[in-house]
Scaffold this motif. Structure first.
Motif, PDB file in Angstrom:
ATOM      1  N   GLN A  35      36.987  51.530  41.357  1.00 41.08           N
ATOM      2  CA  GLN A  35      38.423  51.416  41.531  1.00 41.08           C
ATOM      3  C   GLN A  35      39.117  52.596  40.857  1.00 41.08           C
ATOM      4  OE1 GLN A  35      39.671  47.959  39.425  1.00 41.08           O
ATOM      5  NE2 GLN A  35      39.441  49.006  37.525  1.00 41.08           N
ATOM      6  N   HIS A  73      45.997  42.134  50.732  1.00 41.97           N
ATOM      7  CA  HIS A  73      45.556  41.571  49.450  1.00 41.97           C
ATOM      8  C   HIS A  73      46.480  40.431  49.025  1.00 41.97           C
ATOM      9  CE1 HIS A  73      43.871  41.491  45.403  1.00 41.97           C
ATOM     10  NE2 HIS A  73      45.102  41.580  44.920  1.00 41.97           N
ATOM     11  N   ALA A 103      33.687  45.142  51.435  1.00 40.46           N
ATOM     12  CA  ALA A 103      34.299  46.472  51.355  1.00 40.46           C
ATOM     13  C   ALA A 103      33.180  47.507  51.314  1.00 40.46           C
ATOM     14  CB  ALA A 103      35.188  46.577  50.115  1.00 40.46           C
ATOM     15  N   TYR A 137      34.932  52.371  50.444  1.00 44.06           N
ATOM     16  CA  TYR A 137      35.618  51.834  49.268  1.00 44.06           C
ATOM     17  C   TYR A 137      34.926  52.155  47.955  1.00 44.06           C
ATOM     18  CZ  TYR A 137      38.646  49.241  52.411  1.00 44.06           C
ATOM     19  OH  TYR A 137      39.567  48.916  53.363  1.00 44.06           O
ATOM     20  N   LEU A 153      37.975  55.499  47.881  1.00 43.65           N
ATOM     21  CA  LEU A 153      39.116  54.647  47.547  1.00 43.65           C
ATOM     22  C   LEU A 153      40.242  55.466  46.933  1.00 43.65           C
ATOM     23  CD1 LEU A 153      40.354  51.850  47.390  1.00 43.65           C
ATOM     24  CD2 LEU A 153      39.152  51.497  45.224  1.00 43.65           C
ATOM     25  N   GLY A 180      30.385  46.777  49.123  1.00 42.96           N
ATOM     26  CA  GLY A 180      31.002  46.297  47.911  1.00 42.96           C
ATOM     27  C   GLY A 180      31.795  45.034  48.185  1.00 42.96           C
ATOM     28  N   TRP A 221      35.629  43.508  47.600  1.00 44.28           N
ATOM     29  CA  TRP A 221      37.041  43.641  47.207  1.00 44.28           C
ATOM     30  C   TRP A 221      37.476  42.294  46.658  1.00 44.28           C
ATOM     31  CZ3 TRP A 221      40.881  47.604  48.434  1.00 44.28           C
ATOM     32  CH2 TRP A 221      42.193  47.229  48.109  1.00 44.28           C
ATOM     33  N   VAL A 232      37.327  46.760  43.314  1.00 43.54           N
ATOM     34  CA  VAL A 232      36.157  46.686  44.196  1.00 43.54           C
ATOM     35  C   VAL A 232      34.894  46.750  43.353  1.00 43.54           C
ATOM     36  CG1 VAL A 232      34.955  47.696  46.161  1.00 43.54           C
ATOM     37  CG2 VAL A 232      37.454  47.815  46.049  1.00 43.54           C
TER      38      VAL A 232
END
Length: 280
Positions: A274, A86, A59, A64, A69, A18, A20, A107
């Protein structure tokens, strides 16, 4: 739609990864990204689409995806490190120009989806970047100052009842004075916020932080964020100084500059893995 993202279908040799999302800018110098470290120490990269650039970290979805997550976000130690990583990327981007920061833990399933979001929201994101250009976020926190002059004190009560009654009267007077001090400090904080909001381009008043978070010895009564034109910064800092002198019941603390987290409209991102909704 054009994009520099290389996110083909996962193969046996390359697991699904993925993306981020850290933030969106108009353009970024590749040299500015070369030294940046994103999530888990990974390099960051640019995904370009519709004249915009999203800066992302790889990610892996095994770590994630939505369920992994969610478990990570329950680990306060991990969460603190993730927030620091971040923010480090977003802060670096903000030093190069306007940035629309993504909310923590946004994400997307892959870089192609990030590119699609840029295309779908080109007008919205471009307008946000226009609004943030040449402006920075500053924070002003206000804390109660114990014993600051406020109102004329009443003479202490007198009366009989012995030592126990006298102690209770003193204790009651102390509590009354503390409550009055906090009330007056809260009123002063509201006045300070109104004055700063009138000067700034935009303002937000966030919830006051608990002392366990703020680390301050007294209660917080103001937690304000202000979007300020860079050209007007000297005037803003002078206004904070003047208000601090005018309202001794509150100790003011100016912090910044910050990336404009407080001034990005809240909006969910479709198909993002997320737990917390992103800022756009």
């Amino acid at each position: 739609m054009s994009t520099t993202a290389d996110a083909g279908a996962p193969t046996a040799h390359r697991p699904a990864s993925g993306a981020w999302l850290h933030g969106v800018v108009r353009e970024v110098d590749p040299a500015a990204l070369a030294g940046l470290v994103g999530m888990d120490g990974r390099d960051v990269r640019a995904v370009r689409s519709a004249g915009l650039v999203a800066v992302v970290s790889d990610a892996p979805l095994a770590e994630y995806g939505e369920e992994p997550l969610r478990r990570k976000l329950e680990d306060l130690s991990w969460l603190e490190g993730a927030a620091r990583a971040h923010h480090g990327v977003v802060e670096a981007l903000s030093r190069t120009g306007a940035v629309v920061p993504a909310r923590l833990a946004t994400v997307h399933r892959d870089a192609d989806r990030v590119a699609a979001v840029l295309a779908e929201r080109e007008a919205e994101l471009t307008a946000a970047l226009d609004r943030l250009t040449g402006r920075t976020e500053w924070g002003v926190k206000g804390y109660v100052v114990p014993g600051a002059p406020a109102a004329e004190e009443e003479p202490p009560a007198t009366g009989g009842g012995g030592a126990g009654a006298a102690y209770l009267r003193r204790r009651r007077a102390q509590l009354t004075a503390r409550e009055q001090g906090q009330r007056i400090a809260a009123e002063a904080a509201a006045t300070v916020h109104d004055a700063l909001a009138q000067y700034a381009v935009a303002a937000r008043r966030h919830a006051a932080q608990d002392r366990r978070l703020s680390g301050a010895p007294t209660a917080m009564v103001l937690n304000g964020a202000y979007l300020v034109d860079v050209a007007a910064l000297d005037g803003f800092t002078e206004l904070v100084r003047m208000l601090a002198g005018r309202h001794p019941q509150v100790r003011l603390e100016l912090t910044g500059p910050w990336p404009p987290y407080s001034f990005v409209a809240e909006r969910p991102a479709e198909e993002a893995h997320q737990v917390r909704e992103p800022a756009w």
